[in-house]
Design a protein around this motif. Sequence first.
Motif, short mmCIF file in Angstrom:
data_model
loop_
_atom_site.label_atom_id
_atom_site.label_comp_id
_atom_site.label_asym_id
_atom_site.label_seq_id
_atom_site.Cartn_x
_atom_site.Cartn_y
_atom_site.Cartn_z
N TRP A 90 54.55 -28.48 47.11
CA TRP A 90 54.04 -29.74 47.66
C TRP A 90 53.31 -30.55 46.59
N HIS A 91 52.49 -29.88 45.79
CA HIS A 91 51.73 -30.56 44.75
C HIS A 91 52.65 -31.15 43.69
N HIS A 132 55.73 -32.21 44.14
CA HIS A 132 56.35 -33.38 44.74
C HIS A 132 55.37 -34.56 44.76
N ARG A 133 54.13 -34.28 45.03
CA ARG A 133 53.11 -35.31 45.04
C ARG A 133 52.99 -35.96 43.66
N GLU A 134 52.91 -35.15 42.61
CA GLU A 134 52.79 -35.68 41.26
C GLU A 134 54.03 -36.47 40.86
N ALA A 176 55.98 -38.13 42.87
CA ALA A 176 55.95 -39.40 43.58
C ALA A 176 55.01 -40.39 42.89
N LEU A 177 53.85 -39.91 42.45
CA LEU A 177 52.91 -40.78 41.74
C LEU A 177 53.52 -41.33 40.46
N ARG A 212 45.47 -29.83 51.20
CA ARG A 212 46.37 -30.96 50.97
C ARG A 212 45.65 -32.30 51.07
N LEU A 224 44.23 -35.55 49.64
CA LEU A 224 44.74 -36.37 48.54
C LEU A 224 43.75 -37.44 48.13
N GLU A 270 42.88 -32.28 46.11
CA GLU A 270 42.86 -32.92 44.80
C GLU A 270 41.44 -33.19 44.32
#
Length: 257
Positions: free
Chosen positions: A12-13, A15-17, A19-20, A222, A224, A253
Amino acid sequence: MTDDFTRAWRDWHEHREAALAQPHGWLSLTAFHWLDEEPAPLDGLPGLWSSDGTAVTVTAKAADGLSADGRAVDGTVEFKAPAGSGPAWVDYGDKRLELAPRGGRHAVRVRDPLAPTRTGFTGVPAFDPDPAWVVRAEFTPAPELVDVGSVREGVDQSLHAVGTVRFDLGGAAQELVATDAGEGRLWLLFRDPTNGDTTSSFRQLTASAPDPDGTVELDFNRSLNMPCAFTDYGTCPLPPGANRLTAAVTAGERKPS
C-alpha cells in the motif's frame, strides 16, 4: 520473515509513493494564481486570463502553445467544468494548468513534471506498521454541512459531515467527525499530539463504509499527509474543530523531510 500484515502495508505504501510521484501529481505544483474578472497575464504563462466565478476565460494565439483536449487555444475560449466533475485543464508543453474553483473564485495551479518537489522526491517517511493501531469504532450518523476553512488564506471550505466515530485510543475515549469520502466510505481529518514534531500539522484517514451494526475499522497505520504537507500551493480543508485526538498517533506517514 515479513508477515502478511506488514507485507500488505508495504504494498500500500509503495502505491501511495508512486501516486505522489506521477508527472502531474501533488509534487508537481509550482504556482497558484488567483484570477480576477479583468483579463490579465499570469507570470510564466502565455495569454490573458480571467474568471467571473463560474467559468475561466483564456485569450491566446495558437502559437502560444496552450491547448485543451488536444486542440490549440486560438482566440478567446471559455472553460467551465460541469458541476461535480472536478476542475478543467489546459496544457502548456509538459505542464498542466488546473483551473481550480475555490470559494466562488477560480485559480490556476501549474503542474510541472520538473518541479523540484517532484524531481527531488525520495519517498514519504512513515512509522513501522503495527497491528495495535487498528481499532474498531462505533459510527453514529449525523449528516450536516460543516464549515472548516482552509490552509490557504482567502479560501473558505465546507465538508459534508456524515456522522461521528467513537473509539478508545491511548486508554482514553476519542471522537472524530467523519465526512463523506464517497461510496459510503468515511474520511477523517484529525490532529494529534505528534503534529509539528514527527508528523505534519494534521493528517487524513479513509475508512470503509460502516458495517450493518454501525462498527467500522480504523487503521491508523494508513494515516496520510495532506497535499499541503508537500507543497505550498495546496488548498487543503482543515479538520473540523473537534477532531483532535488526545493520544499521540505514532502510526502512518511522518512529516515529509
